[in-house]
Write a protein that holds these residues in place. Structure first.
Motif, mmCIF file in Angstrom:
data_model
loop_
_atom_site.group_PDB
_atom_site.id
_atom_site.type_symbol
_atom_site.label_atom_id
_atom_site.label_comp_id
_atom_site.label_asym_id
_atom_site.label_seq_id
_atom_site.Cartn_x
_atom_site.Cartn_y
_atom_site.Cartn_z
ATOM 1 N N PHE A 96 -3.595 5.821 3.063
ATOM 2 C CA PHE A 96 -4.080 4.496 2.691
ATOM 3 C C PHE A 96 -3.487 4.091 1.339
ATOM 4 C CE2 PHE A 96 -7.372 5.795 5.705
ATOM 5 C CZ PHE A 96 -7.543 4.620 6.442
ATOM 6 N N SER A 97 -3.438 2.817 1.096
ATOM 7 C CA SER A 97 -2.938 2.340 -0.197
ATOM 8 C C SER A 97 -3.886 2.777 -1.305
ATOM 9 C CB SER A 97 -2.827 0.814 -0.190
ATOM 10 O OG SER A 97 -4.112 0.219 -0.117
ATOM 11 N N ALA A 98 -3.381 2.720 -2.539
ATOM 12 C CA ALA A 98 -4.185 3.159 -3.674
ATOM 13 C C ALA A 98 -5.462 2.342 -3.802
ATOM 14 C CB ALA A 98 -3.358 3.065 -4.959
ATOM 15 N N THR A 99 -5.359 1.048 -3.651
ATOM 16 C CA THR A 99 -6.553 0.216 -3.818
ATOM 17 C C THR A 99 -7.523 0.392 -2.647
ATOM 18 O OG1 THR A 99 -5.317 -1.651 -2.880
ATOM 19 C CG2 THR A 99 -5.449 -1.505 -5.289
ATOM 20 N N ALA A 100 -6.996 0.681 -1.442
ATOM 21 C CA ALA A 100 -7.888 0.980 -0.324
ATOM 22 C C ALA A 100 -8.663 2.264 -0.604
ATOM 23 C CB ALA A 100 -7.098 1.110 0.971
ATOM 24 N N SER A 101 -7.977 3.261 -1.132
ATOM 25 C CA SER A 101 -8.645 4.528 -1.477
ATOM 26 C C SER A 101 -9.722 4.304 -2.533
ATOM 27 C CB SER A 101 -7.621 5.547 -1.974
ATOM 28 O OG SER A 101 -6.685 5.855 -0.955
ATOM 29 N N ASP A 102 -9.412 3.447 -3.511
ATOM 30 C CA ASP A 102 -10.403 3.158 -4.558
ATOM 31 C C ASP A 102 -11.649 2.502 -3.960
ATOM 32 O OD1 ASP A 102 -8.606 4.175 -6.371
ATOM 33 O OD2 ASP A 102 -7.941 2.216 -7.110
ATOM 34 N N LEU A 103 -11.447 1.562 -3.049
ATOM 35 C CA LEU A 103 -12.598 0.879 -2.452
ATOM 36 C C LEU A 103 -13.399 1.842 -1.571
ATOM 37 C CD1 LEU A 103 -14.241 -1.659 -2.087
ATOM 38 C CD2 LEU A 103 -12.673 -2.375 -0.275
ATOM 39 N N LEU A 104 -12.709 2.727 -0.870
ATOM 40 C CA LEU A 104 -13.416 3.736 -0.081
ATOM 41 C C LEU A 104 -14.301 4.604 -0.968
ATOM 42 C CD1 LEU A 104 -10.531 4.749 2.353
ATOM 43 C CD2 LEU A 104 -12.752 3.813 3.046
#
Length: 504
Positions: A486-494
């Motif tokens: 996943f993209s970095a920002t997707a990982s952050d939101l997860l």
């Protein structure tokens, strides 16, 4: 399509018409009246479209050169025109007289009558997409004909949607209908499981509408409460089938049959009328004209009938899921624009929100303005007819103002350029027959434009990638997978979603 000889002529025609203003075209009364088409009390007025009568002839020549007549014939003949799924397109058979006289329809109507005659007070339909938008729209459109249990629709997996409906119902008097073509749609089945838990085995319980009856049986729905339909009926075209069960329960089988009869009348018109008088063909070619030759990327649908307020959302799925494609039937890249963005809401409320942009914004958005000439189902005392006249006055005024404008070079902020196209579609009153006829008209408009664009209007593979990705995200959230890929920002939101809330 653009390689057709008629397409080159139409491109030249569009360039020439750009130098003419709609107010000048409307000054020719013979032209204007020659662009009005009728089927019974249904009238389609194209006079405020940026075209000449000669333009219509050129559009019909394009239809001929792209094989429209042959494609319509194949549709009605039951050919497997849905090539990617190797299926015939059979939703029109759901409103044919033979179906209304069938044992399947009799069983559906008998169940609806049983529910209507019982002590059931509420019916909840759980579905999404075509299993929700069409039935919910028709239930609202024909609310004045409803005399059965209250019918509610739940589509969103957002727990608030189902929760808030359940909070207003009682398990002992509530029937839950799960509507899913495959009976595996993730959002629908999650909501269905929650509703089953809420029922707790009490009251009328559950029924199912599906093209996969075995899956519904395995899930736990009783055999005599499963109503199936043909796999060749696409979701967005399915409200005529057993998918319309909640509508039938609400308004009764007779009114539902009236809606089917209206749609069947439009089917016959579409199949038999010559192109120069064929409403779906003419409106479908208008869609092509505005999208491909006039360069308009959006199309607004504004029903001046509050009970039709959900029609734009239904039409949005109908057109954009059907024709939002970038490859041909053979899988080659399409070299021209396809579906416009469909949007809209009911008038007159729309006039006080986004009509500012339609009148004075930088983008021109062609409109369909829909208007019943008479109100229906207003039984309380009051001068309702006078209010309807105000409604009708506003609908016509907007069409005229958009076309003609009001030049004011001295005060630029009060300058209305006009020259903004619309079609005015009117009928006597929004009866079940008239509503069915109108919806079938829009279905065929979508089919016509899709045929001319050379794509498959009956599959929806673009829906699938999001489903696959959602399962991957869910696996991360439930701890069965990591966030690699996943993209970095997707990982952050997860991480934020997974973190305990401040109230925990």
């Amino acid at each position: 399509m653009l390689s057709a000889k008629a397409a080159k002529s139409l491109a030249e025609e569009a360039a020439g018409l750009n130098g003419l203003h709609l107010r000048d075209l409307l000054a020719d009364s013979a032209r204007s009246r020659g662009l009005v088409y009728e089927l019974g009390d249904l009238r389609v007025d194209l006079s405020r479209q940026k075209l000449r009568t000669e333009t219509v002839a050129m559009l019909l020549e394009l239809a001929s050169q792209t094989g429209l007549a042959e494609k319509i014939e194949a549709l009605f003949a039951g050919a497997h025109i849905n090539r990617s799924e190797d299926r015939a397109v059979v939703h029109m058979a759901q409103r044919a007289e033979a179906r209304v006289e069938s044992a399947e329809y009799a069983g559906l109507a008998a169940f609806a009558d049983t529910v209507r005659d019982s002590d059931i007070t509420d019916v909840i339909n759980i579905g999404i997409g075509g299993s929700d938008l069409g039935p919910a729209m028709v239930s609202a459109a024909l609310a004045s004909h409803a005399d059965g249990p209250a019918v509610h629709y739940v589509s969103n997996v957002d727990p608030a949607h189902l929760h808030d409906v359940l909070a207003g119902c009682t398990p002992d008097t509530t029937l839950v209908i799960t509507t899913s073509k495959t009976f595996t749609t993730a959002e629908t089945m999650r909501n269905a499981a929650l509703a089953r838990d809420w029922l707790g085995g009490r009251g009328p319980g559950m029924a199912a509408v599906t093209a996969a009856p075995k899956v519904a049986r395995d899930w736990g729905v009783a055999e005599d409460r499963i109503f199936d339909f043909d796999e060749g009926v696409g979701g967005r075209y399915s409200l005529w089938s057993a998918v319309g069960l909640p509508v039938m329960i609400g308004i009764g089988p007779d009114h539902f049959a009236g809606m089917l009869a209206g749609a069947a009348a439009m089917d016959e018109h579409f199949r038999t009328a010559p192109f120069e008088a064929n409403l779906p063909v003419l409106m479908g070619m208008m869609r092509v004209w505005n999208r491909n030759f006039m360069g308009h990327a959006a199309h607004g649908i504004m029903p001046y009938d509050q009970r039709l307020h959900l029609l734009p959302a239904w039409a949005q799925q109908l057109e954009m899921e059907s024709n939002g494609k970038s490859v041909t039937l053979e899988g080659a890249a399409i070299g021209h624009a396809t579906t416009p963005v469909i949007w809209g809401t009911a008038g007159t409320g729309c006039q006080h929100s986004f009509f500012q942009a339609l009148h004075q914004g930088t983008d021109i958005v062609p409109l369909d303005i829909l208007l019943p000439l008479r109100p229906t189902g207003l039984h309380l005392d009051g001068d309702w007819a006078a209010s309807h006249r105000v409604l009708a006055a506003n609908a016509l005024a907007q069409a005229e103002a958009l076309a003609v404008g009001s030049p004011n070079e001295a005060e630029p902020h009060r300058h209305f350029a006009g020259d903004r196209p619309s079609s005015v579609i009117s009928w006597e009153a929004s009866t079940p027959f008239a509503v069915g006829r109108l919806l079938a008209l829009y279905e065929h408009v979508t089919v016509v434009s899709g045929f001319v664009w050379g794509l498959n209007s009956f599959d929806q593979w673009g829906v699938e990638l999001g489903k696959v990705m959602a399962k991957r995200v869910e696996a991360v959230l439930d701890g069965s997978a990591d966030a690699d890929g996943f993209s970095a920002t997707a990982s952050d939101l997860l991480d934020r979603i997974s973190a305990p809330s401040s109230g925990d």
